[in-house]
Design an enzyme around this catalytic site. Structure first.
Site: not given
Length: 449
Positions: A292, A349, A355
């Site tokens: 990520e 999220k 986020e």
């Protein structure tokens, strides 16, 4: 390579195919188109020396388009590797025959169960992996996410046994040469990360990390790290050079112990992980991949740097870096495999606003910001529940023009000179994707405006 054609159904003259048959034929046609697209583009990119870009396909949202639409967007950014946080059957089935390589996830809550009961691992493989092979390429399973930086002692003790049980289940199915078992970590597993050569794993993490590294080395699975230079900038924007974290020209920093110079923070973070692994005596046998990384396009007032402009600069420059096949200063001959976070903005999220704004695309398929994407964008989707609901359907249109000299309507994205070598082959593929989605709208029951 000739493109497959759909056989004409045997129907009476001038008859209208029943809805079920139209949908089945349309779904099969889309799978054939996706297969042709990935089959043409992936070898061409490999021949050009351009590593495949990976994308994290998160689905913590109630307004995402169906997986078939997501496939068009993945092709727009040259992503032939996809990482899921579960083993969503809808997604894996939609990509059957596409040639895209999937990493699927075993959720955190299942980790203790697999550790305690090896038969649960066998059942999970039978239910989530076996039905999709070999039509969909599944190359890895991540067991949990960032488990070793959590505080749940049961999870900490269960992680490696769960991985071993899953590997044994795959072995029983003769799949270990095809599917690796690993887990993703945050940079918080390190006690320090600069200078890179001095990095080491935290003392409280090391008792769990050392045997886990042994498992990865033994099975040939990669070490996955979630690395976000954005967090460093957000924490101290007054001292962290923005150009250094955005892969842009800067003075760089040097590691006095090795003499290596770093012109971007991501490479420094990866080499810090490399040093920590070497310090644990597993450096030569374990590949490091960035599972990520990304940059939010929006955030709360106290989230410095979370803007569309910075997100475009970070991810655009990152894609160019990946396409150039560059390694890190400590391993220049090893192209770094990277998974960008994420495909879509995810509106459900929890946490700060950032986020919910890591996506390259908004849920309607329009770019969240400009990183040079010139591909069919998907807008007007009014469904809910991760693309399973009904609605007005999808509207496919050509994306805005960029500065790469490509005429309108070609539907492809160029990130480097290496990628230029496959332009002509990609043009036909992406145009075919756009045309196929439009042509099959009526068969899938989508409407257009």
């Amino acid at each position: 390579m000739p493109f497959p054609t759909m056989p004409r159904p045997l129907l009476p003259p001038h008859s209208t195919p029943p809805p079920g048959l139209r949908q089945a034929a349309a779904a099969m046609a889309l799978r054939l188109v996706l297969a042709a697209a990935f089959a043409v583009l992936a070898p061409a990119m490999a021949a050009a020396g351009a590593p495949a870009l990976g994308i994290n396909y998160g689905q913590v949202a109630d307004n995402l388009p169906p997986p078939q639409a997501a496939a068009v967007l993945l092709r727009a950014v040259n992503a032939t590797r996809v990482k899921l946080y579960d083993a969503d059957s809808r997604v894996l089935s939609a990509f059957a025959g596409s040639g895209a390589d999937f990493t699927v996830g075993l959720p955190d809550h299942l980790v203790p169960r697999l550790a305690a009961d090896p038969s649960a691992a066998s059942a999970w493989v039978r239910a989530n992996i076996m039905p999709h092979l070999p039509a969909t390429s599944i190359t890895a399973v991540t067991v949990g996410n960032e488990v070793l930086t959590g505080t749940d002692t049961t999870m900490l003790r269960s992680l490696l046994p769960a991985m071993e049980a899953l590997h044994a289940a795959l072995t029983a199915c003769n799949l270990t040469s095809r599917v690796a078992v690993t887990t993703a970590h945050s940079l918080a597993v390190l006690s320090s990360s600069f200078p890179p050569s001095a990095a080491a794993f935290r003392r409280d993490v090391l008792p769990y990390m050392s045997p886990l590294l042994g498992f990865l080395a033994k099975t040939g699975a990669p070490f996955l790290i979630n690395a976000y230079p954005y967090f460093a900038y957000k924490a101290d924007p007054g001292r962290v050079d923005l150009s250094y974290v955005l892969f842009e020209p800067n003075a760089g920093v040097s590691d006095a112990a090795t003499g290596l110079r770093y012109d971007n923070m991501l490479h420094a973070q990866v080499d810090a992980v490399r040093a920590a692994i070497c310090r644990a005596n597993y450096g030569k046998a374990v590949e490091i991949r960035v599972s990520e990384t990304g940059w939010p396009s929006q955030g709360d007032e106290d989230e410095a740097g979370a803007t569309p402009e910075n997100a475009a600069r970070y991810n655009g420059n990152l894609m160019r870096l990946v396409a150039q096949g560059k390694g890190t200063p400590a391993a220049p001959g090893k192209p770094l495999q990277v998974y960008v976070f994420a495909l879509f903005n995810e509106d459900q999220k929890p946490g700060p606003a950032s986020e919910r704004h890591y996506g390259l695309f908004k849920p309607d398929g329009t770019p969240a910001y400009d990183v040079g994407v010139r591909a069919p964008t998907i807008s007007g989707w009014k469904g809910s529940g991760n693309g399973t609901g009904g609605g007005a359907g999808l509207v496919v249109a050509q994306g805005p023009g960029g500065a790469d000299g490509v005429g309108p309507g070609t539907g492809y994205y160029t990130v480097s000179a290496a990628a230029n070598k496959v332009k002509r082959r990609r043009r036909g593929v992406e145009s075919l994707l756009a045309a196929a989605v439009v042509a099959m709208a009526s068969g899938l029951g989508w409407s257009w405006s």
